[in-house]
Write an enzyme that holds these catalytic residues in place. Structure first.
Site, PDB file in Angstrom:
ATOM      1  N   HIS A  10      -3.742 -10.933  -0.779  1.00  0.00           N
ATOM      2  CA  HIS A  10      -3.185 -10.861   0.580  1.00  0.00           C
ATOM      3  C   HIS A  10      -4.186 -11.455   1.572  1.00  0.00           C
ATOM      4  O   HIS A  10      -4.899 -10.751   2.254  1.00  0.00           O
ATOM      5  CB  HIS A  10      -2.787  -9.432   0.956  1.00  0.00           C
ATOM      6  CG  HIS A  10      -3.870  -8.393   0.887  1.00  0.00           C
ATOM      7  ND1 HIS A  10      -4.648  -8.177  -0.224  1.00  0.00           N
ATOM      8  CD2 HIS A  10      -4.294  -7.474   1.809  1.00  0.00           C
ATOM      9  CE1 HIS A  10      -5.503  -7.195   0.018  1.00  0.00           C
ATOM     10  NE2 HIS A  10      -5.312  -6.753   1.246  1.00  0.00           N
TER      11      HIS A  10
ATOM     12  N   HIS B 198     -13.630  -4.030  -0.725  1.00  0.00           N
ATOM     13  CA  HIS B 198     -12.718  -3.807   0.399  1.00  0.00           C
ATOM     14  C   HIS B 198     -13.491  -4.213   1.648  1.00  0.00           C
ATOM     15  O   HIS B 198     -14.107  -5.291   1.659  1.00  0.00           O
ATOM     16  CB  HIS B 198     -12.206  -2.358   0.431  1.00  0.00           C
ATOM     17  CG  HIS B 198     -11.066  -2.165   1.379  1.00  0.00           C
ATOM     18  ND1 HIS B 198     -11.156  -1.356   2.485  1.00  0.00           N
ATOM     19  CD2 HIS B 198      -9.833  -2.718   1.421  1.00  0.00           C
ATOM     20  CE1 HIS B 198     -10.018  -1.411   3.158  1.00  0.00           C
ATOM     21  NE2 HIS B 198      -9.192  -2.226   2.531  1.00  0.00           N
TER      22      HIS B 198
ATOM     23  N   ASP C 135       0.800  -1.221   0.000  1.00  0.00           N
ATOM     24  CA  ASP C 135       0.000   0.000   0.000  1.00  0.00           C
ATOM     25  C   ASP C 135       0.833   1.272   0.000  1.00  0.00           C
ATOM     26  O   ASP C 135       0.361   2.326   0.445  1.00  0.00           O
ATOM     27  CB  ASP C 135      -0.929   0.007   1.216  1.00  0.00           C
ATOM     28  CG  ASP C 135      -2.202  -0.785   0.987  1.00  0.00           C
ATOM     29  OD1 ASP C 135      -2.965  -0.411   0.076  1.00  0.00           O
ATOM     30  OD2 ASP C 135      -2.449  -1.766   1.701  1.00  0.00           O
TER      31      ASP C 135
ATOM     32  N   ASP D 105       1.196  -6.980   2.485  1.00  0.00           N
ATOM     33  CA  ASP D 105       0.365  -5.860   2.933  1.00  0.00           C
ATOM     34  C   ASP D 105       1.180  -4.803   3.664  1.00  0.00           C
ATOM     35  O   ASP D 105       0.674  -4.121   4.558  1.00  0.00           O
ATOM     36  CB  ASP D 105      -0.800  -6.335   3.804  1.00  0.00           C
ATOM     37  CG  ASP D 105      -1.980  -5.349   3.805  1.00  0.00           C
ATOM     38  OD1 ASP D 105      -1.948  -4.370   3.031  1.00  0.00           O
ATOM     39  OD2 ASP D 105      -2.916  -5.544   4.590  1.00  0.00           O
TER      40      ASP D 105
END
Length: 399
Positions: A219, A157, A27, A327
């Site tokens: 992930h 999400h 991210d 992640d």
């Protein structure tokens, strides 16, 4: 660290120099938005960013990273056109990172381009959009993202989208709606990977049934090892060989260590009882959290914890269907010996000590992920011969 483990880490570094990691989820673009407002000079990843970021160029090299799916995530609070424009800003960040660091990063959109970048000593840089809200229920937007280099879409999400259920929201569609199925079909036609991290178990099963190409979990870990809704049930893992997909284990402590999961739930309950919304942050929440942690130390995950998931996932899905999605820069807490992107050798050392062969570890590192890209491209080539871009709308298909 014992002498034996130091030797294993050295072996792991040598292995990763030959078979580098292609990680499924980082991210960094969102972290650059939060910490630097996308100013790549003020937060230059060519410098040591320890203490601010999990990721910089030197630590990527130290970790044996040869490829990275950069997440072009935007939070679910952004909807409609705001979500689309924010995702475009994330994409722009990745494109500018690659332009700024051509000696280290190279954009890649195909399996062949990933292999070529790795062969040239560059870190192959791909993009994955995290959350179906990013496309605002528009297949044309989906195609536009693909044209800009996005190679997977995580269907949800943390919140449901109108056409698919999330793992951490209340069931609504109980899988995919008719429009959700059309999204999957159009992704197959494009060659964009269907990412099933974050979605509900019903959505996982539904998408695997519908998809003509291998799916991805960018992930996610094993639910049988840590009972978290973000993890993959055994029946879904068992379905991966027939589908051809890959599950990329994540390092998030509350996803991989049951005690850490239980700690988070207990903290959540305590914060709620105190009248705090701990998701919202703020000084009051931070003080409460510090006091709570002092009284109730947080259980620490380790590379061995992650390896436990990989052992189980290999038993259920097989070695050809595993990968890694750390992640990094998407979480505050990381395992004790997997602190940042320089830490992958610690996980590979643990697996070497458990008897994993170098061939198996090469598959885990990147061969499986690249094979899924290859397979998705072949499916897309075939489908494009007979299928036109879909112009279906959610109103038309879902009413």
């Amino acid at each position: 660290m014992t002498n034996a483990r130091r030797q294993s880490v050295r072996r792991a570094r040598t292995l990763l120099s030959e078979h580098p990691v292609l990680d499924g989820h980082n991210d960094l673009p969102w972290a650059l938005r939060l910490h630097g407002a996308y100013d790549l000079e003020s937060l230059d990843i060519a410098q040591d960013r320890t203490g601010t970021l999990h990721t910089d160029l030197a630590r990527l090299r130290a970790g044996g990273v040869g490829g990275q799916f950069w997440s072009v995530y935007v939070e679910a609070e952004l909807q409609g056109d705001r979500a689309v424009s924010a995702t475009l800003e994330q994409i722009d960040c990745v494109l500018r990172l690659a332009e700024r660091h051509p000696g280290e990063l190279r954009l890649a959109g195909t399996a062949a381009e990933v292999r070529a970048a790795m062969a040239d000593g560059r870190i192959a840089s791909l993009m994955g959009a995290e959350g179906g809200h990013s496309i605002a229920c528009s297949l044309a937007t989906l195609r536009a993202f693909y044209a800009r280099g996005v190679r997977y879409l995580t269907l949800t999400h943390n919140d449901n989208v109108p056409w698919a259920d999330s793992a951490t929201d209340e069931p609504a569609a109980h899988g995919l709606t008719a429009f959700g199925e059309e999204v999957v079909r159009e992704m197959n036609r494009l060659g964009m990977l269907v990412d099933l991290s974050h979605v509900s178990a019903d959505t996982m099963r539904h998408a695997i049934r519908v998809s003509r190409a291998p799916v991805l979990f960018s992930h996610s870990s094993a639910r049988a090892v840590c009972d978290h809704p973000r993890n993959i049930p055994d029946d879904v893992l068992a379905a991966l060989p027939a589908n051809g997909g890959v599950a990329m284990v994540t390092f998030v402590p509350s996803f991989v260590l049951q005690e850490a999961r239980n700690w988070v739930r207990a903290f959540d309950a305590a914060a709620t009882e105190a009248g705090l919304d701990w998701h919202g942050g703020g000084d009051e929440v931070r003080r409460f959290r510090a006091d709570y942690e002092a009284a109730h130390p947080r259980p620490a995950a380790t590379a061995a914890t992650v390896a436990d998931h990989l052992d189980h996932m290999r038993e259920i899905a097989g070695i050809d269907h595993l990968g890694i999605g750390g992640d990094y820069d998407g979480v505050d807490i990381t395992p004790a010996d997997l602190a940042d992107v320089a830490s992958y050798p610690n996980l590979f050392a643990e697996l070497l000590d458990r008897g994993w062969s170098e061939q198996d570890l090469a598959k885990l590192a990147h061969r499986n992920a690249i094979r899924v890209l290859d397979d998705a491209e072949r499916v897309a080539d075939r489908l494009r011969e007979t299928e036109r871009p879909s112009v279906a709308t959610i109103e038309e298909l879902d009413g």
